[in-house]
Design an enzyme around this catalytic site. Structure first.
Site, PDB file in Angstrom:
ATOM      1  CG  ASP A   1      -0.337  12.073   1.571  1.00 46.45           C
ATOM      2  OD1 ASP A   1       0.837  12.216   1.950  1.00 46.45           O
ATOM      3  OD2 ASP A   1      -0.507  11.884   0.395  1.00 46.45           O
TER       4      ASP A   1
ATOM      5  CG  HIS B   1       0.602  17.650   0.250  1.00 45.20           C
ATOM      6  ND1 HIS B   1       0.465  17.887  -0.975  1.00 45.20           N
ATOM      7  CD2 HIS B   1       0.911  16.218   0.428  1.00 45.20           C
ATOM      8  CE1 HIS B   1       0.824  16.970  -1.535  1.00 45.20           C
ATOM      9  NE2 HIS B   1       1.076  15.780  -0.788  1.00 45.20           N
TER      10      HIS B   1
END
Length: 285
Positions: free
Chosen positions: A187, A192
């Protein structure tokens, strides 16, 4: 319009090949905080190849196919990653995931719901190998600012938090580098990792992947209420209710509400027990 709901739902399924081995599983387990204490026999089941078992939530990253990927790549979907949040995740296990495997992965958009100020893309994925079905996954992709196109709102299931004392309560600290480690499983959303990108999405710093919190919670339930036996898990569903920042502490409360059913609530200790996972259920044998 960035989302053409009719085109997305009518599109042919996207089929890809997935493969994984013990290194992918070990990396995923480390990414959700396994291996502490490093020499604990219970943790070695997640980190040592000679004893390895597979936590079912690995299905969300198997072969590097992140749960959101198929939905974001579907025809009729053209959206800004900064507007995307993971709304919910549901996995059904048809049998235990092997340590070494390859599978055909088929995904399609089954619905696009109009929530007014946002759209919710519902993506179903099925994985099968030579021996038959392995898992079925359904995720909800929440896209800010893309509602109002006149579509159906869809339905939502809400669960009341049990009023009895939890069967178990555990706390799990999220490492400062947890998101950096977890993203190596596939991901790559810069939300993030990149402070600048996180700011564009309205956060003062990068946030932890919702699916990382999802994995941490399942591991806590397996280790405390299912005797450490990952093969007992039959399904796992959650709704993402808030963000987690690396360095915070998760409080996982779990109730054995009925035979084969465990309800879970996950909160952040440092922010007054702010809820981050709700409507969460582990189905098991």
């Amino acid at each position: 319009m960035p989302i053409d709901a009719a085109q997305a739902v009518a599109a042919e399924p996207l089929t890809t090949r997935l493969s994984w081995d013990h290194k992918d599983i070990q990396l995923y387990h480390l990414g959700i905080g396994a291996g502490i204490p490093a020499t604990d026999p219970a943790e070695l089941r997640y980190t040592l190849e000679s004893r390895l078992h597979v936590l079912p939530s690995f299905a969300t990253v198997a072969g590097g196919a992140m749960a959101l990927g198929g939905g974001l790549a579907a025809p009729g979907i053209d959206i800004d990653l900064a507007a995307v949040l993971h709304g919910g995740q549901h996995i059904t296990l048809h049998r235990p995931i092997p340590v070494h495997g390859s599978a055909t992965h088929t995904s399609r958009v089954t619905a696009v719901h109009d929530k007014g100020k946002a759209a919710v893309i519902v993506l179903r994925s099925d994985a099968a190998d030579a021996d038959g079905p392995l898992w079925t996954s359904e995720c909800e992709i929440f896209v800010k600012g893309e509602g109002g196109f006149g579509g159906e709102r869809g339905t939502t299931t809400r669960l009341d938090v049990p009023t009895t004392a939890p069967s178990v309560t555990v706390e799990r600290r999220v490492r400062e580098d947890q998101a950096l480690l977890y993203r190596l499983s596939g991901d790559w959303n810069p939300l993030h990792a990149d402070p600048g990108f996180a700011a564009l999405a309205g956060f003062d710093r990068p946030v932890l992947h919702g699916l990382c919190t999802y994995g941490i919670a399942l591991k806590a339930v397996v280790d405390t209420l299912l005797g450490g036996d990952v093969t007992r898990v039959r399904s796992y569903a959650t709704r993402f209710a808030g963000v987690v920042f690396p360095g915070e502490t998760l409080r996982v409360r779990a109730w054995s509400v009925s035979p084969g059913r465990i309800q879970v609530l996950v909160t952040v200790v440092e922010r007054g027990d702010a809820t981050v996972l709700k409507d969460t259920v582990v189905g098991h044998e």
